[in-house]
Every structure is written in structure tokens, then in C-alpha cells.
Design an enzyme around this catalytic site. Sequence first.
Site, mmCIF file in Angstrom:
data_model
loop_
_atom_site.group_PDB
_atom_site.id
_atom_site.type_symbol
_atom_site.label_atom_id
_atom_site.label_comp_id
_atom_site.label_asym_id
_atom_site.label_seq_id
_atom_site.Cartn_x
_atom_site.Cartn_y
_atom_site.Cartn_z
ATOM 1 N N ARG A 165 0.809 -1.230 0.000
ATOM 2 C CA ARG A 165 0.000 0.000 0.000
ATOM 3 C C ARG A 165 0.836 1.272 0.000
ATOM 4 O O ARG A 165 0.583 2.181 -0.778
ATOM 5 C CB ARG A 165 -0.930 0.003 1.213
ATOM 6 C CG ARG A 165 -2.077 -0.985 1.083
ATOM 7 C CD ARG A 165 -3.078 -0.775 2.212
ATOM 8 N NE ARG A 165 -4.237 -1.631 2.045
ATOM 9 C CZ ARG A 165 -5.496 -1.193 2.022
ATOM 10 N NH1 ARG A 165 -5.752 0.088 2.156
ATOM 11 N NH2 ARG A 165 -6.504 -2.041 1.857
ATOM 12 N N SER A 169 -23.701 -32.060 -14.336
ATOM 13 C CA SER A 169 -23.330 -32.169 -15.743
ATOM 14 C C SER A 169 -24.589 -32.026 -16.575
ATOM 15 O O SER A 169 -25.697 -32.276 -16.097
ATOM 16 C CB SER A 169 -22.697 -33.548 -15.981
ATOM 17 O OG SER A 169 -22.918 -33.975 -17.314
ATOM 18 N N LYS A 199 -22.391 -36.750 -11.861
ATOM 19 C CA LYS A 199 -21.228 -35.861 -11.758
ATOM 20 C C LYS A 199 -21.401 -34.791 -10.679
ATOM 21 O O LYS A 199 -22.482 -34.231 -10.523
ATOM 22 C CB LYS A 199 -20.977 -35.154 -13.101
ATOM 23 C CG LYS A 199 -20.388 -36.023 -14.176
ATOM 24 C CD LYS A 199 -18.941 -36.439 -13.910
ATOM 25 C CE LYS A 199 -17.953 -35.315 -14.006
ATOM 26 N NZ LYS A 199 -17.684 -34.857 -15.350
ATOM 27 N N ASN A 237 -19.052 -31.784 -10.380
ATOM 28 C CA ASN A 237 -17.831 -31.152 -10.846
ATOM 29 C C ASN A 237 -17.300 -30.156 -9.829
ATOM 30 O O ASN A 237 -18.080 -29.407 -9.235
ATOM 31 C CB ASN A 237 -18.081 -30.441 -12.177
ATOM 32 C CG ASN A 237 -18.290 -31.425 -13.301
ATOM 33 O OD1 ASN A 237 -17.699 -32.492 -13.313
ATOM 34 N ND2 ASN A 237 -19.157 -31.082 -14.247
ATOM 35 N N ARG A 271 5.903 10.864 -20.390
ATOM 36 C CA ARG A 271 4.669 10.059 -20.372
ATOM 37 C C ARG A 271 4.640 9.257 -21.659
ATOM 38 O O ARG A 271 4.876 9.801 -22.737
ATOM 39 C CB ARG A 271 3.415 10.935 -20.231
ATOM 40 C CG ARG A 271 3.337 11.568 -18.832
ATOM 41 C CD ARG A 271 1.981 12.131 -18.467
ATOM 42 N NE ARG A 271 1.715 13.388 -19.138
ATOM 43 C CZ ARG A 271 0.740 13.597 -20.002
ATOM 44 N NH1 ARG A 271 -0.100 12.597 -20.309
ATOM 45 N NH2 ARG A 271 0.599 14.769 -20.582
#
Lengths: 456, 456, 456, 456
Positions: free
Chosen positions: C182, C274, C280, C282, C313
Amino acid sequence: LSLLGPLFRWDDVQESFSDRACLQAMLDFEAALARAEAQVGVIPASAASMIESTCAVHRFDGAALARESANAGNLVIPLIRQLTAQVREQDAEAARFVHWGATSQDAIDTGLVLQLRAALDVIEGELDRLADALAALASEHRATPITGRTWMQHAVPTTFGLKAAGWLDAILRHRERFDELRHRALVLQLGGAVGTLAALGAKAGEVAAALAEDLRLPLPDLAWHSHRDRIAEVATTFGLLAGSLGKIARDLALHSQTEVAELSEPVAEGRGGSSTMPHKQNPVAAAVVLAAAARAPGLVATMLGAMIQEDERGLGGWHAEWETLPELVGLTAGALHHLAETMAGLRVDPARMAANLEATRGLVFAEAVQMALAEKAGRAAAQRLLEAACRRSQAEGRHLREVLADDPTVGRHVTPEELERLLDPHRYIGAADALVERVLARHAAVRAKARGEAHP
Amino acid sequence: LSLLGPLFRWDDVQESFSDRACLQAMLDFEAALARAEAQVGVIPASAASMIESTCAVHRFDGAALARESANAGNLVIPLIRQLTAQVREQDAEAARFVHWGATSQDAIDTGLVLQLRAALDVIEGELDRLADALAALASEHRATPITGRTWMQHAVPTTFGLKAAGWLDAILRHRERFDELRHRALVLQLGGAVGTLAALGAKAGEVAAALAEDLRLPLPDLAWHSHRDRIAEVATTFGLLAGSLGKIARDLALHSQTEVAELSEPVAEGRGGSSTMPHKQNPVAAAVVLAAAARAPGLVATMLGAMIQEDERGLGGWHAEWETLPELVGLTAGALHHLAETMAGLRVDPARMAANLEATRGLVFAEAVQMALAEKAGRAAAQRLLEAACRRSQAEGRHLREVLADDPTVGRHVTPEELERLLDPHRYIGAADALVERVLARHAAVRAKARGEAHP
Amino acid sequence: LSLLGPLFRWDDVQESFSDRACLQAMLDFEAALARAEAQVGVIPASAASMIESTCAVHRFDGAALARESANAGNLVIPLIRQLTAQVREQDAEAARFVHWGATSQDAIDTGLVLQLRAALDVIEGELDRLADALAALASEHRATPITGRTWMQHAVPTTFGLKAAGWLDAILRHRERFDELRHRALVLQLGGAVGTLAALGAKAGEVAAALAEDLRLPLPDLAWHSHRDRIAEVATTFGLLAGSLGKIARDLALHSQTEVAELSEPVAEGRGGSSTMPHKQNPVAAAVVLAAAARAPGLVATMLGAMIQEDERGLGGWHAEWETLPELVGLTAGALHHLAETMAGLRVDPARMAANLEATRGLVFAEAVQMALAEKAGRAAAQRLLEAACRRSQAEGRHLREVLADDPTVGRHVTPEELERLLDPHRYIGAADALVERVLARHAAVRAKARGEAHP
Amino acid sequence: LSLLGPLFRWDDVQESFSDRACLQAMLDFEAALARAEAQVGVIPASAASMIESTCAVHRFDGAALARESANAGNLVIPLIRQLTAQVREQDAEAARFVHWGATSQDAIDTGLVLQLRAALDVIEGELDRLADALAALASEHRATPITGRTWMQHAVPTTFGLKAAGWLDAILRHRERFDELRHRALVLQLGGAVGTLAALGAKAGEVAAALAEDLRLPLPDLAWHSHRDRIAEVATTFGLLAGSLGKIARDLALHSQTEVAELSEPVAEGRGGSSTMPHKQNPVAAAVVLAAAARAPGLVATMLGAMIQEDERGLGGWHAEWETLPELVGLTAGALHHLAETMAGLRVDPARMAANLEATRGLVFAEAVQMALAEKAGRAAAQRLLEAACRRSQAEGRHLREVLADDPTVGRHVTPEELERLLDPHRYIGAADALVERVLARHAAVRAKARGEAHP
């Protein structure tokens, strides 16, 4: 870092990128340039002959060249200085014609192209060897059931043959990419200081054509000193290959896990052992290939970023290529070689594959049952029924076969014999066999064509 | 690729990453481990002493280690085998205690940390040298007007001192980052096979503490075998530095262009010449630094991608680090060294800076006039007036001074003397002097503190 | 691509990077600039007040700004135009003082810093939440044995608590990195056209100080328009975090495999199903986190490559940051959030962990036996004996316990009771408990300190 | 981030990647799948017809899909749910056949391929437009001398026509790459859960062929769910293009610098102005293109890294592609469009080019003189003579012409008239004219062939 060379690289390709090979390739350019210029009458034949005979790497002091390149900004400036001095010692007249009309980058880029050509010859052979090994696996195991896995979870059955055919399919595409790459990437570089060939005068075009012919390289329309898409495409082609090798290696690593144990790398004395754990058989090839695949994307990105080169010849971008491309080629070739070795000796355990198919107590056949039921009860209803059955099977630790056998809706639509067939891994593999066949036929055609080209 | 070593790298740092240094660092770990274990009574003192005396790199066959590592998957497995054999020849009893309780990765990672520590000691000194050179430039040229450029166009004046102070300001932040890095990244690795130190039994904690003390490395709470944020942070810290070095080199390249010619690299015999163009003075250092900065991001990305390592010790990701991190450190150190050399001898042409400020016939002073007018006529009206005046100046090829002198609105608000002052580059540099002073003071404080620490 | 927003991102952080938030942050800069300039007497208080009240995002036409930015090259130029026009409608005098003395980049960069600060506040809270969840796992499972795995192979036992502590240890380091970040990265940007603050005249320093105070941002020594290490460090810090999140997600994915099944993501209605396979589940969170970790390195590389900005710049590099950094922050924050959710509800199956420890029929205890034997028979002899025993166990499908019990050498050195103890997973976990304790104590201290700071 | 869309992207291509287009492409797949399945008799024609008529994006709630995809892990699962529900409301029987036999990834990948095809149609047109603009520049300026620059230093003369031809030459190669890409990358995806098409039973092959025909996509030998080289090659092809666009933009930026001023972007009201500097004309297109070129390599690296996908369908790698590839295509297309616009209106200043050729007081002709002298005095002697002359010219601020005229060795070999000719930029441009001609002829042939193909 030569200590790690044997682990990550492959001698047959590294040879093309040795210091010696790098210098000799640039000297080959200088010799061929002199020959071409003599041929079209730009320099005397005697000078060309003297230059040519001096262009042998053993005559040069590599360490001095390396030291001087730090001041000069590239290797060719001191190389030409040494070459000229050596020629002058024998024939002062001939020394006038060393590097005639060329610029440093002509020698460096054409030298690189020659090195790449040598490496590609070897690499394409190894791609064929890997393809052959994969084709053998696909053929042998075309009917060997294995669990298909998606999202790293058991899905539905497939065959190990189809898995191997998938690997092969990708490798065949890479073989095709390499074929296409050559005519665009491996071309002569000759432009003189800013690409006009001004220093060669009226015979510039003839010199370029003769040089291309001499080196057996295509003659491009323009010099490409600061247009690096040709050389960057070499990088992307290798980057794509590294990705596919990495995919195969990840599959290998996953299938080699202790709990899965369907595949393992060939055993060899002292290979893959641990410094402390006597039972370990580490998948060394998988590690090497995955490491190369992890490194390739960053190296490709460097080559793409380095394309932004200034004006007629750039500052910094070109220099960024010099070590990056050989490293990328070397690492990918190393991975290819290790994988070809491994796949040629891969240990396959069909019994374990069969056992793992039963690990979910029939859940991997849920889709098969669902599709069969869907034809009769509708896709949504069938899906709900199977989801519930799967949940019950998991909760109660019972095989899906039993759970389904108890279900009255299933009973209404499917006989016990049909149910048994639906749970047979040899049956729910769809078009696997035909798909494998298709890829094997393409592989055979590619190989036949290659043999035909080699022995016409 | 040693041919390009002198161009891209720096001997003082490369030494830390030589094959020899790599092996010795791992042997240093083994020797220290034996000492620490003897100290807390886990192995006999005589064994430790025998192991320690054998841990000298000259006793080992690097080529054999390299070859065997291709089978073993890392260098430590054959190294321990050789070490054990050598100790056994002298004392079979002692040979039992080689590498006691450690795993390969403990030796490899701690060895790397030791190499990095040696490299950082040298690199931090060079950062100071670069900072000193930049501080000297900032100080000397704090009142030298130069055109400020934005979007690669002339904007408004600044001083070359402020430009150099901007470079210095960034380098001082990097110096701070390296300080913060050490305690988090350069720590001991000791975990045994899976990080539990189980093989060391009840005295594991004592051994770890003694080993950390012996190697003068912080003792981390846990082994970090597959948690690579420490080592990846080394990579990001170097990546950030490479970016700043690249920014400075780009400025240098831009200011060295033939049309700009405000800065140039130090001249040396044979430096930056062309193989065919006698007048060329190529900015070799800028090329080298820009090349390093072009390569660093891809290498950092590799290190970050390789962080995804499996379980207790990973497969492939770890291996991807081995050549990548030394390459990143080596390239960045080489760039730092080349840039420090160049900045210490930088040729500055204040006359050319002054001349370039006039290249736009006063347009770079448009903002100065506009701000002055804005106070009287409002920002929007002033902007419109100046935009028109600038356009007229460009179209008619007249100096802005004359165009403005002709403008009645300007005349109403600004006297001719005021106008002249507004067009004086020494005046429209705002707080440049104070800003330079601020950075120089910080640099002085950092250097004083460093001296204080070195000689307390 | 908002369709995929809910999957990959996290609303609480995305809010900080919305179009609305982006514009408001730049307007906050403009309002604060006016206030600061009024405070030190550079512009009239009435103008500041009028500007401030106009700087509300709902008053602006975002679509028009977007369109005009395509011509202007950035958003601030049309924003200032709209702002000035709106102020002028109310008070022509005040309109003169809009954006007084600043440049576009001052508003864009400071606006970005304000957005990042808001995002970091939220992200640090989520880091704490993830740390808490991991600490709870480490604490609860500090004595739960699990197979330690290296090279994706079973190695020796560890505890799930130690695994969780390893994850926590890394997250605590990331928390520390964010703290350090920071003060260096989240600072004011104010330099005017080329960093001299020339347009603000003699009061430039006072304006800058007042503005920094107003926005509660540190005041840097210099503007950092083309020195992007500050902002690139934000990127590398997030890149490092993404890597650690990816490592945890990979572990999660591996442990969730059907054959391993030691961990699973929390179940929720409709989660992870699924489209065709009813059984399934997942691991959606793992997929999302791994995807973020796969994307972060490339985005970090872009930020590092973009550091090479020209002069005062830059051209292009700065523009490359605008979408890249928010994307990196957003993806990493999304991954963090998904992982924190998942870890807070993680399903752990100690019974399966215990069962998997037996999968190798005792081979994971080989090191334990070897270390015990080594003390008596020497490290090399013990290693040979165990390697042979492991091979026999695998070949004959017998448990290592039985193979060893048959071995006369083992019988000489180890009693049957000792052998049984050596094969007990609860015993061969070394210092795991103490190591977990160490990390939990650090976590507790960090949390206590954070609470202390919040309520002093 | 739509605020920056108009600056970085191009509406004609972005349209193909809108949320709406993404959903419709997947719905197009579902409609075509139903049609194909009805055609070969796998599902009833009436069901196909009902499904087809429901597959219109305006019937779906995108926000709900987005929300649900966060749980499901992809968009297709909720899309199929909504689609099925909508079909069921009209015809419960038909609802059974929605998405019949396909898997989510079939719809997502094929949908992506359809989006890419639409985008490529537009992009190839724009490549032609850029090529035409570059060909016009090459043709018009084939005899316009300009300084050739290497290492960002004046080298020897060339023509602006040859520079433009170099840009064109690269663009023509990219056009060829896009042609080759289509047949390999833009193919149907249809494999069902694990690539076996098991859920489609015996008619799987027929369905696939009919679907490919319907969507006018090549039918690949195998599904490529986890073999991503096809889609990654789309990424590398765009990455290569972005690099060449970046190279052109860098040239543009360098030639637009205030001190060089040979080229400038077309002027338009409100384009490229500064918020505070009235005289600024920022090269906005160069910035946009350079930003895209800076971002592309990282995105390509992500796509390559994501190739390492597990088993039959991967976890995380696939997800990493979803936003990355559209972003890469969109950014590159935006850059292409901006550059085509700019090149079509490029302002070229031949007078300034001529003036800059004189900036070194003849040094850029040193090579010409040296080559002429070398023929008579030898290459090494000529080089030494010219190096000395150049140094004298720089030191004394005299034109090389005068320094050479004073040199007796030069006088011996070269007449004053010859010397004058050697210093004429129109003469030392070598084969530039013939080289330009060669590239223009290739461009004309490509365009003629394209017209022929369009209207056969």
C-alpha cells in the site's frame, strides 16, 4: 546451464545450437555469399575460394569472439574481423571481398535459419517416432475399456485406444504445421544495411538468387530484418507443440498416480527413484515434459513481444530473440524426445483400468442408462431418475445396478438383460472403434506419403 | 549459450550460477546439515566431520552427475550417491549419515537460496552504483533545460536533472524491494520427504534451528516445498527491476537517435561500430538492457505459472523453475551492470537539448502561456486561443512568440516582457529543482544508512 | 464479458472497477484537486465548491465519453470537456479552474489508485476469511493422517492439518505483502504535463500536499507518470496470490478425483452438475480458481512489459495497463472469493484418507522402516533392503509388513512390535503437530493485531 | 470494460463476441443438432422443428443464465435447462430431445467456432483494406528517399516505398496464415461426454456428418475437447498479426516524433489533443495499436499454457480460454481497424524526409563511398578511411563531402563527379524499386485471386 542439459534437452538437437554450430552456420553463410558473388561476377573466383576455405569454425577463437561481441553488440562484427584477418594473411586481395555487400544481420539470421533447418530435420523424425508409438498404443488398445474423465471426475467409459488416438490426432496436426512452416520461415536473409542491397549494385538480384540456390533456401521477396513474423512463427509452432506434449504428459501423470495406476513410465535401473523413499517410481518423463510445457508459453510471449522492432533493423527486440528461440526449440525437442521414448515403452495396465471403471459402483454407466431411458421416458424425466439413483447409490454404498433394479420405473422400460448390457463397459463406447480407425488411417497415409517422398 | 554470455550477462553474478557454484551450494547444505545434526546429537561428530570434508565440488564428476540426473529427475540423487560413495571409501560408518533425514528438494532449494544470496550481495552493490551515477547526473544537470516529451511528442520543458531524478527515484524503490525480499525469500528449506521432518524424529526442530543458524538463513515456520511464493517473489522483484531498467534504456535509445542526439553512450574503441557503416555508433548498452527487459516478463510469467505445484512436492512446476530463475536473475543483473557502466560515463549534450527545445518554434511553451492567460481569460478561452495560435505557427512556419505578439487578446493580458519570460525554458520548469532535491536527499540518506550498517 | 462475470468474478470487487466507479474516481480526483487548490489559494473557493458539486458521475454521459475517448486517446480529455461545460452552465468564472494545473494522467492514475484502494479493503478482508477457514481446517485435522504425495505419487504419511497449515502459511505471507504494497503503490499522482507541476507555479508543492491529505494518499517524492514499478507491483502482488490460490485449487482438484475422494467441494443445489451425466459433481470452484491462476501470469507479464514507457509520459505501454490491471485484480479477487467460500464449507473424509494410506500395502511406510534400520545397519544397506522389499511387495501383491516380517535382517534389528509401530500412520508424522501449532499461532497473532488496529 | 471499448476495439468484430452473439451461437448449435438428428432419424422431425424455433436468443434471460452459470460451471447447463423448459411448454414430447447426445462443451466450442468464423470474415476484409492502403503508399512513394535507420541510428538511404512494401509484405503473409488457419481451427466440435458419441448410438457418425454439413463446418476425425491446439493456433495467428501491427505502429510513432516529423496520423477534429497542451497532436492510433501489441503476447501465452488439459475434458484450462481468446481477437481486430484507417489517410512529408537525410552532413552516404572505394582500395582500407572521415566530419561539423574532397586517397580513386553521385540519395537505394515492384505484384495477384474466388 549444461548440468541440466541431459535432463531437459536432447543431444541430437542441441548439437544444432551449440556455440560451434552457431559460428559455423554464420561462416557457411559467408562462404556461400562469396561463392554466389563469384558466380555472378561480383567478386573474383580466387577470392571466393580463399574465403570459403577459411570459413571453418575450428580456425576461430570463440572465446575472443564472445568477449568482443560484448562491445560490438553482436557476434558477426568480430567474426568478420577475424575472418578478414585470416584471409588477409593468405591473400590480401581476397580479404577485400569478405562479407561483401552484406550486413551483420544477414549472416546472423541466415545462420539461424540454417541451424533451425538442421534441427527441424531431426525433430520431424522424432515427431514421426512419437506418432508411431501412439499409433501402436491406439491400435493395440482399441478395445481396452477405460474410464473417461471430465473435470477430473469419472464420467462415462471410453477406450484407451481412443485416448491414444486423440494424442496421435494432435501430433499429426503438428506434423502438418511443421510442413507448412518451412517455406515461410526457413528462407534466406539478405538485404545489406537497410534491405536495399545497395552495396551490391546492379547485380544484387543475381547474387541473392545464387545465394539462395547455393544454400537451398527459398528466396523471399524482401529482406525481413525487422519483420519478424517468420521467425516468431517458428516460436508459435513450437509453442503449440509444447502444449500438446504437456497435455499428454499431464494425462500420463494423472494415470500414473498411485490410486489410479493405469499407466506407468518404462522402468529402468536408477530411473525415477527417490533419495529417501525406496518404493518411489517418479514419472521423470512426465516431469520433464510438463516443465518444458510450462516454460514454452513465456518464451513464445517473449518472441511475440520482440516482434516490435524499429525501422529497418531494430534495437533490443532482435537481441531478445537470440537466446530465446534456441531455448524454446531445445526444450520442446527435449520434451518430444523424452515423450517419444516413454510412449514407445509405456506400461499399460488394462486390469487396473477395468477395476477403476468399477470404482464408482456403476455410476459411470449412469449416462448410458439415462440415454436408454430417455428414449422411452423423456430426457428430463430420465435425468431426474438417474440423478436420484446415483445419489442413492453413493449414500447407501450400493452398486447402481442394484439401485436401478429396485426401481419400478426402470423395470417398466428396461429388462434385466438390457440393464446388464447398459452396464457393460465394452458396449457403451459409442463410435470409439471407428474413430480410432479414422485416425490410424490418416497416420498410415502420412507415413506412406513420407516414405514415398523419401524414396520416390 | 556461453557465446553470448559476455554480451548479456555479468561475470560477477554469473559466477554464482555456474555449474560449479550450483553443486557447491548443495554440498554446502549437506555439510551444514551434517554439522547441525552432529551438534544436536543426531549423528556422530566424526561422521559429520568426514562428510563435511568431502563436500568440496572439485571432488565430484559434474558430467556424470548431469548424465545420471536425466534418469533420476534431479541432480541431488546422483550427488548423494557420489557423496556417499566417497565418504564410504574413507569411513563406512560415516557414510550411513550422509543426507540424513533430508529430501532432495531440501538440498536443491537451500542451495538455490545460497546462490541467490551471493548474487544479491553483488547486485545490491551494483544498484547502489547505478543510483550514484544517476544522482550525479541529477545533481549536475538540475538546471539543464530539456524538452519534456509525452506520447513521443514535444510537450513542455523540464530539466534533464529531473529526468535523471525520476530514474533514480525508481531505482531507490527497487533497492527497498530487495531489502524486503530477503527475509521472506532467502530462508532455509528443510522438511524431509513431505515436510514433516519425520525422518529426523524428536530432534527435528533442533536440527532445523541449528542448520538455519549454521547457514545464517532465517528458519521458516514450515517447509515450502510446494508453496513457491517465496521463490516466485524473487522473480517478480527482478521482473520489476528489469522493467525500470528497460524504461531507462528506452529513454536512452530515444535521446540517442540521430535527430535528437541529446545523450549518447560512452565511446570506446570498437564499441557499437557497424560491420559495414563507418559512421555508426550503435547504442549497445541500450540494446542489451532492452533485450533483457523484453525477456524478463515471459520468465516471470513462467515462474508464476509454475507456482501451481501438486501436493507436498510437485511434478513439473518445480522443474520449470530450475533454469528459469537463474536466467532471469542473470539477464537482469547483466542489464543492471551494463546500464550502471553506461550511466557512469553518459555523454550529455546540453547545447543540443537547448536547440531541440526550439525545434517547434516555441510550441512547447504554449502551455506556459495558456496557464498565464487562463488566470486572466479563463481556462477554456485560453485553450482555444493557444490552439489557434499553435495551428497558425505551424501552418505559417513562424515562431509562436511572433504569432502571439500579433494577437490582440494576448496583448491585452500580457506585456511583451512577460511573454518573453513565458517563453524562457529556464523559467517554465515548475518545481523541478525542489523535486530533484527531494530525491537526492533520499538517495543520500539511503547511502548514509548503508554505510552506517556496513561499518557500525 | 458480463455473461461470465458471476462465474469468474466477485461483485464486491467488481463494483470498484465498474464504468461508474472508474468515472467517479476520476471525478473525485478533480473535486479534491479543486478543494486543495482553493485551500492553498490557487483558485477561488467558490469555484472549487461549484466544481466539487458537479463532480458526480450521474451527471455525465458515459456513452458519449466512451465515444469521444476513441478520438482523444483517453477518457479524461472528454470528461474534462463535459465537466467544464457543466460548470460553465452554472458559473462561467468557476469553469476557468476545472482541472487546474493537472494533466490527464494525474486524474487517470490517481483515480485508479482510489479504485485499487477500495478493492484492496475488500480483498484483504477476504484473505482473512480464507485464512480463518484454513486455520479451522488445520486445527480440526491436526491429527488426521493423510498420504503425503510427491511427484504425484504416494510418499510418506503426513496430516491433513499440516497440509492446511501449509496453505495458511502461504496466505499469511500474501497478507503481509498486501500490507507492504500500500505505502509504495497507492500514492497520489500529480505532476502536470511533464512532472514539473509548472502550471501550478510557486504553490505547486502546497497543492500537492493538500491534495494528498484530502484523498488520504501518501505524497510521493516525484510524479511517476512513466515510472510504473508502483503499479506493476500491484500486478505482481496479485500474480503471486493467484499462484498460491491455484496451488490450493490444484490440491483440491487432485484430492477430489473419483479414485482419491479425500476432499470435496460443498454440495449445493444445482452446483457442479453435468448436462448429461447424472452422477457428476464437478469441482466448480477448483475450475474457476485454476482458470484465474492460468490467466494471471500472462496479465502480469503484460504489466511488466508495459513498464517500458517513453520519456515523461509514454505511448502505448500506459494504455496497455488500463484494462489489464483491473482484469487481473478482478480475476484474482473472484478466485479468492470462490476459494474462501469453498474452504469454509469443505467436506473432508478422514476415513478415505486412512483407506488411501493403505492403498500401497504399506509402501508409504518404507521410509519409516528404512530410517529405523539405517540407524542400525547404515543408510545405504537399509535403502537397498527396503528397495528390494518394496519391489517384492509390489510384485507379489503382499503387504510390506509381511514381506519385512519374513526378512531375517529386519528380524535382527527390529522386533515385531517395533515394526508394527513403524507402520502406524499416526506415528510417522514427525513434527507435524508442532509445525501446525506454529502457523496457527502466527495466524492468531495476525488476527489479534488486525483487531487491535481496528479497535485500538 | 465498455468505457474503453470504442478506443481499443472495433464494433464490427465486437458484435461477434457480444453476450447476445455468444448465446445465439450456442443456440445455433442446438438448433442445427436437432435438425441433423431429425434428418438421420435419431429424433422426430416435429421435435427438431420445435427446438429450432425456440433457439432464438431473445427468448432467453441472459442475466439468469449468467447467475446460474456461476453454480453450474458453464453457460450451457442453464441454457439447456431454459431451452428444455421453453420447448416443454409448447411440446413436452419435443423437450425430451433437446441437446440429444451432446455435451456442454460441444455447444460451447462449436458456438465459439461460429463466432470466430464471423469475426474472421470481417477481419480478413480489413486485412485487405490495410494491404491496399500500404500498397498505395508503396506505389506512390517508391522513389521517395528516406533515411534507413538501424539500431535507431541513421544508417544509409532507402525509399519510403520500400518501407511501406516491407509492411505490406508482412501483412500479405498474415493473410496467408488466416487462409491456412480456417480448415484446421474452424471445425465442428461433437463428441458427447467423453468423445465417443456413445449417447448417439449407431447413428453417431451420420449425425456428426449432417451437423457439419448443416453448419458448413469441416468434420474433424475426432472430437478435440481436451486437445486445444486448434483453438490455440487461432490465438498464435492473432498474436503474430498483433506483432506485425505493433511493428508498423512503432515505426509510425518514431517517424511522428517532433524531431523527425516524416509521417503523421490523419488530422481530425478533436483527435489526439491534450487536456492542457494546445499544440499537441498525439498519435492516438499508434498508441492503441502498440497497446494491443503489448497485450497480445500475454494473452497468447495464457492460451498456450491452458492447452494442458486433463483427460477427456479438462479442469480450469478450458475455462481460462473463455474470456482470453475473444479478448485477443477483439484487441487485435481493433488495432487492425485503427491502423487501416490511419494508413489510408497517412500524411507523408517527403520534404522532411529529404531534410533528415542531410541531418548527419552526409554520413549516411559513408557506406556508398566506402563500397565504391573498396572496389579499388580493398574493403578494410576503405573502411578505415571512411571511419576516419566520418569522425572528422562529426568533430569539425563539416559535411562528409568536403572532408572526402580533401582526402588525397579519395582523390586518387574517385572523381569529384563520382563523389557527388555517391552522395545522391536517389542513387544509393540499390534494388529498392525492383523489390517494391515484387511485393506490389504479389499483392495484386492476391487481390485478383480473391476477387476471382468471390465471383467465379
